[in-house]
Write a protein that holds these residues in place. Structure first.
Motif, PDB file in Angstrom:
ATOM      1  N   LYS A 150     -59.888 -41.343  62.317  1.00 39.88           N
ATOM      2  CA  LYS A 150     -60.481 -41.149  63.642  1.00 39.88           C
ATOM      3  C   LYS A 150     -59.406 -40.785  64.665  1.00 39.88           C
ATOM      4  O   LYS A 150     -59.587 -39.875  65.492  1.00 39.88           O
ATOM      5  N   ALA A 151     -58.276 -41.497  64.605  1.00 37.63           N
ATOM      6  CA  ALA A 151     -57.199 -41.232  65.547  1.00 37.63           C
ATOM      7  C   ALA A 151     -56.622 -39.841  65.361  1.00 37.63           C
ATOM      8  O   ALA A 151     -56.386 -39.111  66.326  1.00 37.63           O
ATOM      9  N   ALA A 152     -56.406 -39.459  64.106  1.00 39.53           N
ATOM     10  CA  ALA A 152     -55.839 -38.142  63.824  1.00 39.53           C
ATOM     11  C   ALA A 152     -56.775 -37.034  64.283  1.00 39.53           C
ATOM     12  O   ALA A 152     -56.348 -36.010  64.837  1.00 39.53           O
ATOM     13  N   GLU A 153     -58.078 -37.231  64.071  1.00 45.03           N
ATOM     14  CA  GLU A 153     -59.058 -36.230  64.503  1.00 45.03           C
ATOM     15  C   GLU A 153     -59.050 -36.108  66.022  1.00 45.03           C
ATOM     16  O   GLU A 153     -59.102 -35.006  66.577  1.00 45.03           O
ATOM     17  N   ALA A 154     -58.993 -37.242  66.714  1.00 45.50           N
ATOM     18  CA  ALA A 154     -58.982 -37.224  68.174  1.00 45.50           C
ATOM     19  C   ALA A 154     -57.734 -36.525  68.712  1.00 45.50           C
ATOM     20  O   ALA A 154     -57.802 -35.773  69.690  1.00 45.50           O
ATOM     21  N   LEU A 155     -56.607 -36.737  68.040  1.00 47.66           N
ATOM     22  CA  LEU A 155     -55.350 -36.151  68.492  1.00 47.66           C
ATOM     23  C   LEU A 155     -55.143 -34.725  68.001  1.00 47.66           C
ATOM     24  O   LEU A 155     -54.206 -34.048  68.445  1.00 47.66           O
ATOM     25  N   GLY A 156     -56.001 -34.278  67.068  1.00 44.87           N
ATOM     26  CA  GLY A 156     -55.849 -32.935  66.522  1.00 44.87           C
ATOM     27  C   GLY A 156     -54.620 -32.803  65.645  1.00 44.87           C
ATOM     28  O   GLY A 156     -53.963 -31.760  65.614  1.00 44.87           O
ATOM     29  N   GLU A 157     -54.336 -33.849  64.883  1.00 43.33           N
ATOM     30  CA  GLU A 157     -53.127 -33.891  64.068  1.00 43.33           C
ATOM     31  C   GLU A 157     -53.490 -34.286  62.640  1.00 43.33           C
ATOM     32  O   GLU A 157     -54.529 -34.902  62.389  1.00 43.33           O
ATOM     33  N   ASP A 158     -52.637 -33.917  61.685  1.00 35.15           N
ATOM     34  CA  ASP A 158     -52.851 -34.297  60.295  1.00 35.15           C
ATOM     35  C   ASP A 158     -52.565 -35.784  60.131  1.00 35.15           C
ATOM     36  O   ASP A 158     -51.515 -36.282  60.560  1.00 35.15           O
ATOM     37  N   VAL A 159     -53.485 -36.515  59.502  1.00 37.92           N
ATOM     38  CA  VAL A 159     -53.345 -37.958  59.383  1.00 37.92           C
ATOM     39  C   VAL A 159     -52.102 -38.350  58.604  1.00 37.92           C
ATOM     40  O   VAL A 159     -51.426 -39.342  58.911  1.00 37.92           O
ATOM     41  N   HIS A 160     -51.745 -37.553  57.595  1.00 43.46           N
ATOM     42  CA  HIS A 160     -50.575 -37.895  56.783  1.00 43.46           C
ATOM     43  C   HIS A 160     -49.269 -37.591  57.517  1.00 43.46           C
ATOM     44  O   HIS A 160     -48.234 -38.177  57.201  1.00 43.46           O
ATOM     45  N   ALA A 161     -49.324 -36.681  58.470  1.00 44.49           N
ATOM     46  CA  ALA A 161     -48.137 -36.418  59.278  1.00 44.49           C
ATOM     47  C   ALA A 161     -47.866 -37.585  60.213  1.00 44.49           C
ATOM     48  O   ALA A 161     -46.708 -37.906  60.514  1.00 44.49           O
ATOM     49  N   LEU A 162     -48.930 -38.229  60.674  1.00 43.13           N
ATOM     50  CA  LEU A 162     -48.772 -39.376  61.570  1.00 43.13           C
ATOM     51  C   LEU A 162     -48.425 -40.650  60.804  1.00 43.13           C
ATOM     52  O   LEU A 162     -47.622 -41.464  61.268  1.00 43.13           O
ATOM     53  N   TRP A 163     -49.056 -40.821  59.652  1.00 41.61           N
ATOM     54  CA  TRP A 163     -48.835 -42.033  58.851  1.00 41.61           C
ATOM     55  C   TRP A 163     -48.628 -41.650  57.379  1.00 41.61           C
ATOM     56  O   TRP A 163     -49.572 -41.661  56.580  1.00 41.61           O
ATOM     57  N   PRO A 164     -47.412 -41.291  57.008  1.00 43.21           N
ATOM     58  CA  PRO A 164     -47.112 -40.868  55.622  1.00 43.21           C
ATOM     59  C   PRO A 164     -47.483 -41.918  54.580  1.00 43.21           C
ATOM     60  O   PRO A 164     -47.760 -41.573  53.431  1.00 43.21           O
ATOM     61  N   ALA A 165     -47.515 -43.183  54.976  1.00 42.61           N
ATOM     62  CA  ALA A 165     -47.828 -44.244  54.023  1.00 42.61           C
ATOM     63  C   ALA A 165     -49.241 -44.116  53.458  1.00 42.61           C
ATOM     64  O   ALA A 165     -49.549 -44.663  52.396  1.00 42.61           O
ATOM     65  N   LEU A 166     -50.110 -43.391  54.176  1.00 42.21           N
ATOM     66  CA  LEU A 166     -51.484 -43.200  53.687  1.00 42.21           C
ATOM     67  C   LEU A 166     -51.563 -42.151  52.601  1.00 42.21           C
ATOM     68  O   LEU A 166     -52.610 -41.994  51.963  1.00 42.21           O
ATOM     69  N   ARG A 167     -50.448 -41.432  52.375  1.00 42.74           N
ATOM     70  CA  ARG A 167     -50.445 -40.391  51.345  1.00 42.74           C
ATOM     71  C   ARG A 167     -50.184 -41.024  49.977  1.00 42.74           C
ATOM     72  O   ARG A 167     -49.133 -40.882  49.375  1.00 42.74           O
ATOM     73  N   GLN A 168     -51.147 -41.766  49.525  1.00 44.16           N
ATOM     74  CA  GLN A 168     -51.053 -42.439  48.232  1.00 44.16           C
ATOM     75  C   GLN A 168     -52.232 -42.034  47.369  1.00 44.16           C
ATOM     76  O   GLN A 168     -53.370 -42.051  47.811  1.00 44.16           O
ATOM     77  N   ALA A 169     -51.920 -41.685  46.153  1.00 38.39           N
ATOM     78  CA  ALA A 169     -52.982 -41.275  45.223  1.00 38.39           C
ATOM     79  C   ALA A 169     -53.871 -42.462  44.898  1.00 38.39           C
ATOM     80  O   ALA A 169     -53.387 -43.583  44.702  1.00 38.39           O
ATOM     81  N   ASN A 194     -42.930 -45.281  65.547  1.00 36.43           N
ATOM     82  CA  ASN A 194     -43.536 -44.070  64.999  1.00 36.43           C
ATOM     83  C   ASN A 194     -43.316 -42.953  66.024  1.00 36.43           C
ATOM     84  O   ASN A 194     -44.145 -42.736  66.918  1.00 36.43           O
ATOM     85  N   GLU A 195     -42.180 -42.269  65.899  1.00 32.63           N
ATOM     86  CA  GLU A 195     -41.824 -41.252  66.890  1.00 32.63           C
ATOM     87  C   GLU A 195     -42.785 -40.069  66.859  1.00 32.63           C
ATOM     88  O   GLU A 195     -43.051 -39.445  67.897  1.00 32.63           O
ATOM     89  N   ARG A 196     -43.297 -39.728  65.696  1.00 33.29           N
ATOM     90  CA  ARG A 196     -44.231 -38.597  65.605  1.00 33.29           C
ATOM     91  C   ARG A 196     -45.505 -38.915  66.384  1.00 33.29           C
ATOM     92  O   ARG A 196     -46.001 -38.091  67.158  1.00 33.29           O
ATOM     93  N   LEU A 197     -46.012 -40.124  66.207  1.00 35.78           N
ATOM     94  CA  LEU A 197     -47.226 -40.513  66.919  1.00 35.78           C
ATOM     95  C   LEU A 197     -46.964 -40.561  68.421  1.00 35.78           C
ATOM     96  O   LEU A 197     -47.787 -40.105  69.217  1.00 35.78           O
ATOM     97  N   ARG A 198     -45.794 -41.097  68.820  1.00 35.95           N
ATOM     98  CA  ARG A 198     -45.458 -41.170  70.231  1.00 35.95           C
ATOM     99  C   ARG A 198     -45.435 -39.777  70.863  1.00 35.95           C
ATOM    100  O   ARG A 198     -45.971 -39.545  71.950  1.00 35.95           O
ATOM    101  N   ALA A 199     -44.837 -38.814  70.153  1.00 36.41           N
ATOM    102  CA  ALA A 199     -44.711 -37.453  70.680  1.00 36.41           C
ATOM    103  C   ALA A 199     -46.072 -36.779  70.802  1.00 36.41           C
ATOM    104  O   ALA A 199     -46.346 -36.074  71.785  1.00 36.41           O
ATOM    105  N   VAL A 200     -46.932 -36.979  69.812  1.00 38.10           N
ATOM    106  CA  VAL A 200     -48.263 -36.357  69.839  1.00 38.10           C
ATOM    107  C   VAL A 200     -49.092 -36.932  70.983  1.00 38.10           C
ATOM    108  O   VAL A 200     -49.810 -36.202  71.685  1.00 38.10           O
ATOM    109  N   ILE A 201     -49.017 -38.243  71.170  1.00 38.92           N
ATOM    110  CA  ILE A 201     -49.761 -38.875  72.264  1.00 38.92           C
ATOM    111  C   ILE A 201     -49.283 -38.340  73.611  1.00 38.92           C
ATOM    112  O   ILE A 201     -50.087 -37.990  74.487  1.00 38.92           O
ATOM    113  N   ALA A 202     -47.956 -38.244  73.767  1.00 39.33           N
ATOM    114  CA  ALA A 202     -47.400 -37.760  75.033  1.00 39.33           C
ATOM    115  C   ALA A 202     -47.761 -36.304  75.281  1.00 39.33           C
ATOM    116  O   ALA A 202     -48.129 -35.913  76.394  1.00 39.33           O
TER     117      ALA A 202
END
Length: 249
Positions: free
Chosen positions: A48-67, A3-11
């Motif tokens: 919780k992770a997205a809130e802590a990182l200040g990032e959109d949860v769906h940007a970090l994990w697109p798989a959660l974008r399910q209706a 998950n390169e997006r998550l890696r970049a945000v953490i760094a």
């Protein structure tokens, strides 16, 4: 797959896997799997992770974008009417007559009830005498939103007259303890008629008078449902509305 997006945000935020694990209540190895193996955490943990990182949860994990699966029938829906004209006025009267704790009305005018049931004020007095509170919000005839609705419905100034007439109908109740009458200037997306845990919601359609728009009858089923959403909408409008004073026109 990492998950390169998550890696970049953490760094970028100077986080360590241990820091994020501590913030979300998981094991650091779980965070490593999110990053290095592309694993998707449970929705609550991801939020919780997205809130802590200040990032959109769906940007970090697109798989959660399910209706979420739609419910075929809401347990709160008692009945659905194609248009308000299909309901006899007795439906509204019976709803109010059953109220034990509260009656809330949010409309622009709705003079049809008084016209078809002249005893409405007497009924409201009776409910208040039994301990029920009554709050009625009528459209401010001088507001731009009310006047715009008149233009949309092609009734012109007629809606303004009906708003003033509605205030006149309810004015005799101003001296009754337990009854509050206010005028509001909000855009009316739905008219709401509430009696305790039951509610009639008259939707509004652009260019269509309220009597030609659908109505759904709701009964509160659980916290956070449709009923509560409309109840919160009433409260939000009520907080902006202005009390009608005795002796004013």
């Amino acid at each position: 797959m990492q998950n390169e997006r998550l890696r970049a945000v953490i760094a970028a935020g100077g986080w360590t896997h241990a820091d994020l694990a501590n913030a979300t209540g998981v094991d650091p190895k779980s965070v490593e799997r999110w990053v290095n193996l592309g694993r998707t955490p449970r929705r609550g943990t991801a939020l919780k992770a997205a809130e802590a990182l200040g990032e959109d949860v769906h940007a970090l994990w697109p798989a959660l974008r399910q209706a979420r699966a739609a419910r075929a029938v809401s347990p709160e829906l008692v009945a659905l009417y194609d248009q308000r004209a299909d309901l006899p006025v007795s439906t509204f009267v019976d709803l109010f007559a059953q109220a034990q704790k509260r009656i809330d009305v949010l409309v622009y005018a709705a003079v049809f009830i008084h016209e078809a049931y002249p005893r409405l004020n007497d009924l409201l007095r009776e409910r208040v005498a039994e301990g029920c509170s009554v709050r009625i919000a009528i459209g401010d005839a001088d507001s731009e939103n009310v006047q715009q609705r008149g233009r949309e419905e092609k009734f012109g100034h007629g809606i303004e007259s009906r708003c003033r007439l509605a205030v006149m109908h309810y004015r005799p109740l101003l001296s009754v303890p337990g009854v509050e009458l206010r005028t509001h200037s909000t855009t009316l997306y739905n008219s709401i008629y509430r009696a305790d845990d039951q509610m009639l919601v008259n939707a509004h359609l652009w260019g269509v008078n309220a009597y030609g728009a659908p109505v759904w009858h709701l009964r509160r089923h659980s916290e956070g449902g449709m009923f509560d959403s409309y109840a919160r909408s009433f409260e939000a409008v009520w907080d902006t509305a202005q009390p009608v004073q005795e002796g004013t026109q």
